[in-house]
Design an enzyme around this catalytic site. Structure first.
Site, mmCIF file in Angstrom:
data_model
loop_
_atom_site.group_PDB
_atom_site.id
_atom_site.type_symbol
_atom_site.label_atom_id
_atom_site.label_comp_id
_atom_site.label_asym_id
_atom_site.label_seq_id
_atom_site.Cartn_x
_atom_site.Cartn_y
_atom_site.Cartn_z
ATOM 1 N N GLU A 274 25.019 -1.420 6.169
ATOM 2 C CA GLU A 274 23.722 -1.731 6.762
ATOM 3 C C GLU A 274 23.920 -2.635 7.973
ATOM 4 O O GLU A 274 24.590 -3.675 7.896
ATOM 5 C CB GLU A 274 22.833 -2.437 5.730
ATOM 6 C CG GLU A 274 21.361 -2.399 6.068
ATOM 7 C CD GLU A 274 20.697 -1.081 5.701
ATOM 8 O OE1 GLU A 274 19.468 -0.981 5.847
ATOM 9 O OE2 GLU A 274 21.413 -0.142 5.266
ATOM 10 N N LYS B 17 20.252 -4.997 -1.623
ATOM 11 C CA LYS B 17 19.736 -3.843 -0.871
ATOM 12 C C LYS B 17 19.224 -4.417 0.443
ATOM 13 O O LYS B 17 18.115 -4.946 0.512
ATOM 14 C CB LYS B 17 18.611 -3.152 -1.633
ATOM 15 C CG LYS B 17 18.076 -1.884 -0.951
ATOM 16 C CD LYS B 17 17.033 -1.195 -1.833
ATOM 17 C CE LYS B 17 16.500 0.078 -1.182
ATOM 18 N NZ LYS B 17 15.715 -0.208 0.031
ATOM 19 N N CYS C 154 -15.454 -10.903 23.633
ATOM 20 C CA CYS C 154 -14.149 -11.554 23.468
ATOM 21 C C CYS C 154 -14.357 -13.013 23.075
ATOM 22 O O CYS C 154 -15.167 -13.710 23.700
ATOM 23 C CB CYS C 154 -13.364 -11.467 24.772
ATOM 24 S SG CYS C 154 -11.827 -12.420 24.775
ATOM 25 N N ARG D 294 21.794 6.805 9.871
ATOM 26 C CA ARG D 294 21.424 7.666 8.746
ATOM 27 C C ARG D 294 20.583 8.854 9.192
ATOM 28 O O ARG D 294 20.714 9.955 8.690
ATOM 29 C CB ARG D 294 20.645 6.834 7.729
ATOM 30 C CG ARG D 294 20.110 7.663 6.574
ATOM 31 C CD ARG D 294 19.306 6.797 5.642
ATOM 32 N NE ARG D 294 18.846 7.560 4.499
ATOM 33 C CZ ARG D 294 18.274 7.021 3.443
ATOM 34 N NH1 ARG D 294 18.108 5.723 3.401
ATOM 35 N NH2 ARG D 294 17.874 7.760 2.441
ATOM 36 N N LEU E 220 17.553 6.381 -2.881
ATOM 37 C CA LEU E 220 17.770 6.003 -4.272
ATOM 38 C C LEU E 220 16.463 6.008 -5.052
ATOM 39 O O LEU E 220 15.404 5.667 -4.516
ATOM 40 C CB LEU E 220 18.392 4.608 -4.358
ATOM 41 C CG LEU E 220 19.775 4.431 -3.725
ATOM 42 C CD1 LEU E 220 20.223 2.986 -3.844
ATOM 43 C CD2 LEU E 220 20.790 5.356 -4.359
ATOM 44 N N CYS F 133 -10.354 -12.139 32.017
ATOM 45 C CA CYS F 133 -10.254 -12.932 30.784
ATOM 46 C C CYS F 133 -9.113 -13.926 30.916
ATOM 47 O O CYS F 133 -7.987 -13.550 31.250
ATOM 48 C CB CYS F 133 -10.020 -12.016 29.586
ATOM 49 S SG CYS F 133 -9.775 -12.903 28.037
ATOM 50 N N CYS G 182 -10.391 -6.418 24.822
ATOM 51 C CA CYS G 182 -11.298 -7.101 25.752
ATOM 52 C C CYS G 182 -11.239 -6.343 27.074
ATOM 53 O O CYS G 182 -10.157 -6.077 27.595
ATOM 54 C CB CYS G 182 -10.862 -8.552 25.963
ATOM 55 S SG CYS G 182 -11.774 -9.382 27.286
ATOM 56 N N GLU H 185 0.833 -1.206 0.000
ATOM 57 C CA GLU H 185 0.000 0.000 0.000
ATOM 58 C C GLU H 185 0.869 1.257 0.000
ATOM 59 O O GLU H 185 0.572 2.234 -0.693
ATOM 60 C CB GLU H 185 -0.916 -0.006 1.227
ATOM 61 C CG GLU H 185 -1.945 1.108 1.237
ATOM 62 C CD GLU H 185 -2.863 1.051 2.448
ATOM 63 O OE1 GLU H 185 -3.738 1.921 2.547
ATOM 64 O OE2 GLU H 185 -2.693 0.141 3.291
ATOM 65 N N TYR H 186 1.973 1.237 0.774
ATOM 66 C CA TYR H 186 2.866 2.391 0.824
ATOM 67 C C TYR H 186 3.455 2.667 -0.558
ATOM 68 O O TYR H 186 3.468 3.813 -1.037
ATOM 69 C CB TYR H 186 3.997 2.148 1.833
ATOM 70 C CG TYR H 186 4.922 3.338 1.995
ATOM 71 C CD1 TYR H 186 4.700 4.276 2.994
ATOM 72 C CD2 TYR H 186 6.005 3.529 1.142
ATOM 73 C CE1 TYR H 186 5.528 5.381 3.137
ATOM 74 C CE2 TYR H 186 6.833 4.630 1.262
ATOM 75 C CZ TYR H 186 6.593 5.545 2.270
ATOM 76 O OH TYR H 186 7.410 6.644 2.398
#
Length: 652
Positions: free
Chosen positions: A159, A104, A386, A125, A81, A411, A406, A34-35
């Site tokens: 990295e 990467k 629950c 970074r 990049l 629980c 809950c 989605e991103y």
């Protein structure tokens, strides 16, 4: 045009929120799929309109450095990049030039600086211009050379990563399901940016160099490949790479695509860089991207399937997580039929409904995720009870994310996870009480509160007759319980299962309150929030726990069963009695300035924030600095000590 701009603003806001959650808070509010889709849409709209709004993720880089670690500006800005998912674009990029194709890696980027053959500095970074100083943590990475043969100034980038096998091993040792890490990248990020490098050392972080920034006086024959070879000769592990032409590109991509199926180091694609250094540099850069390199992200293998149901999985904190169950499909060489949906916000955004046609993929070819909902019926009923205890549920907003909880304090799922944490190795360390055994004891009514564990001997006859038990198992369990009676305050605090209080935060709290449980229990939210490394959210969790009358009663009962050891005083306990110190600048031998402050105070000294006539010593590794504190110290003839000099003074 107006609609385009509004959409661009919306996309920028959503992407910024997702980046902040992922990089700064180690949580996920949308899938990678989605991103990427939103990012691509934003980039397309910017190209079509010719407008780039301030703060757009397409022109900003990385996350903002947090205040918990010292910050430092990079000598050379670190750009992200440009990216593609099309192999043909890599062929075009290479053209007539040789290029380096390398992994990467998916971890945390770190810049190392060596001077006179020794590691001097390590900086994350950060936002590309300013990063966080993590030198103390880098020293305990598994494979970093602390000394090299090259005596000039060397600056390189790489990295920091944690392997999948190490990630699984660490998660296996965490009995509390809620406390398990979601992926190696989040675990690595948290490990590298720890305030206590003892924790970093235990996580087996590794470092792989991927770029040389500076090494004066070395002839690299205008070749990136030569730089990599030279770095290997200095003792660094370098990312796996291949020097290829455009004609060899697709074959090389195929090699890496095959290898990633079983590769132990997290990777989310490849990087392609011109081997010819001068040519690459002559191309310059855009506002965000250098033109000498391009990133290749794997084309996700996507399969269409049918959503069969949503399972609701309760945890010890009461959080109920939605899990999608779908018709099994083959993905990246294995059969998958389940994927976490993470929270209600993501589930609602996907408009999930039973029977919907959905597409699924494996993020980084590893973690099953829902990519899209092709039907979008939205026919999922959020349970008002629950699934374990039948207690009432409620929807809560946590950091702008909807989650289901809950509300029943009794629980059994909550109890189970809470008791599992309580007896775990880093908590009370009671062997013989597995989750299955606890479940049996709770079901039979032997255990209602933590203190009840220390009275299991009342049920000796019944326990011995239970399946899997006998005289010997019972005796071993009793021995382990008796041993657990003698414990430490940090173990006790961690064992209580207070939200966001792990082992490190439990130790932090105990040190701050000088191992006085009453002071900790009576502390205010304001006082707790001021402790460096905690903040308002964790402070609220702590005060909320201790202000609960039932929790207080149970803790009082528990304390009656325990003998809490006091930390042993240091031999040089009063070495600095009557002495006043001021600390400024970054530190290397301590996790942070707070740890150095605690070291001084444990030996009878006092630490203040400003230099005055009452100051005996100023500690600053940059003794020649012209900072205001250094100037003031010189005016008052107060000694300025480096850490090395201070440690000699302390007899360490």
């Amino acid at each position: 045009m107006k609609q385009q701009i509004e959409r661009m603003r919306e996309l920028s806001r959503k992407l910024a929120e997702a980046s902040k959650a992922y990089y700064q808070e180690d949580r996920e509010i949308m899938s990678n799929f989605e991103y990427d889709a939103m990012y691509d849409e934003l980039q397309r709209l910017e190209q079509e309109s010719g407008i780039v709004l301030a703060g757009s993720p397409t022109v900003t880089v990385g996350y903002e450095a947090l205040d918990a670690l010292p910050k430092e500006r990079h000598e050379m800005p670190m750009l992200s990049l440009g990216k593609t998912k099309e192999p043909s674009e890599l062929v075009s990029f290479a053209g007539d030039h040789k290029v380096l194709v390398s992994w990467k890696l998916d971890g945390l980027t770190v810049v190392l600086t060596y001077r006179d053959g020794a590691l001097q500095k390590a900086v994350t970074r950060g936002n590309g211009e300013i990063g966080e100083v993590i030198t103390n943590n880098a020293r305990v990475f598994q494979n970093i050379p602390l000394h090299i043969s090259y005596q000039g100034e060397l600056i390189l980038r790489g990295e920091a990563v944690i392997t999948y096998s190490e990630f699984e091993k660490i998660n296996e040792e965490i009995e509390d399901v809620d406390a398990k890490y979601k992926n190696p990248r989040n675990l690595c990020s948290g490990s590298v940016r720890q305030l206590n490098n003892e924790i970093t050392a235990k996580r087996h972080v590794r470092f792989y160099a991927f770029a040389l920034v500076k090494a004066e006086g070395v002839d690299f024959q205008n070749s990136r490949k030569c730089q990599f070879d030279w770095l290997e000769g200095q003792g660094f592990d370098v990312v796996e790479h291949a020097l290829v032409t455009a004609d060899e590109m697709e074959k090389t991509i195929g090699y890496f695509a095959e290898k990633i199926q079983h590769y132990d180091i997290p990777s989310d694609g490849l990087v392609v860089t011109y081997d010819d250094i001068a040519y690459g540099q002559s191309l310059g850069r855009t506002a965000k991207f250098p033109r000498d390199s391009i990133a290749f992200k794997w084309q996700d293998e996507i399969r269409e399937t049918k959503l069969l149901k949503i399972e609701w999985s309760p945890s010890r904190t009461g959080l109920i997580n939605p899990v999608a169950v779908f018709e099994p499909v083959e993905l990246e060489g294995s059969t998958v039929s389940r994927a976490s949906v993470h929270n209600l916000s993501i589930m609602k955004a996907l408009k999930l409904g039973i029977g919907d046609k959905i597409t699924v993929y494996k993020a980084n070819m590893i973690i099953p995720q829902i990519a899209q909902n092709l039907t979008g019926s939205g026919r999922i009923e959020i349970p008002d009870t629950c699934p374990v205890c039948g207690g009432r549920t409620e929807i809560r907003m946590m950091n702008d994310v909807q989650t289901l909880y809950c509300t029943n304090e009794e629980c059994s799922a909550k109890k189970m996870k809470s008791f599992t944490l309580f007896v775990s190795r880093d908590a009370m360390n009671i062997e013989g009480l597995s989750e299955a055994t606890l479940e049996k004891f709770i079901a039979r009514g032997f255990i209602h509160t933590y203190a009840d564990i220390f009275h299991l001997s009342d049920f000796k006859d019944e326990i011995i007759e239970m399946d899997g038990f006998g005289e010997k198992s019972y005796a071993n369990l009793m021995q382990s319980i008796e041993k657990a009676r003698k414990t430490t305050l940090p173990r006790l605090i961690y064992s209580l299962g207070i939200p966001n209080i792990g082992v490190a935060n439990a130790k932090l709290l105990c040190r701050h309150f000088e191992y006085d449980l009453k002071r900790l229990r009576d502390s205010s939210g304001e006082e707790l929030a001021e402790i460096e490394g905690l903040g308002e959210v964790i402070a609220a969790a702590v005060t909320g726990y201790f202000s609960n009358k039932e929790n207080s009663r149970n803790l009082d009962r528990l304390c009656e069963e325990l003998e809490i050891e006091q930390p042993q005083p240091e031999e040089n306990d009063q070495l600095f009695s009557g002495k006043t110190f001021v600390i400024t600048g970054s530190v290397d031998h301590f996790a942070n300035r707070n740890e150095l402050k605690a070291f001084i105070e444990a030996r009878g000294g006092k630490v203040t924030g400003s230099v005055s006539k009452k100051t005996d010593y100023l500690i600053n590794n940059d003794t020649a600095s012209m900072s205001s504190k250094n100037k003031k110290a010189r005016e008052l003839e107060i000694p300025i000590l480096s850490e090395e000099e201070f440690l000699k003074l302390a007899g360490v």
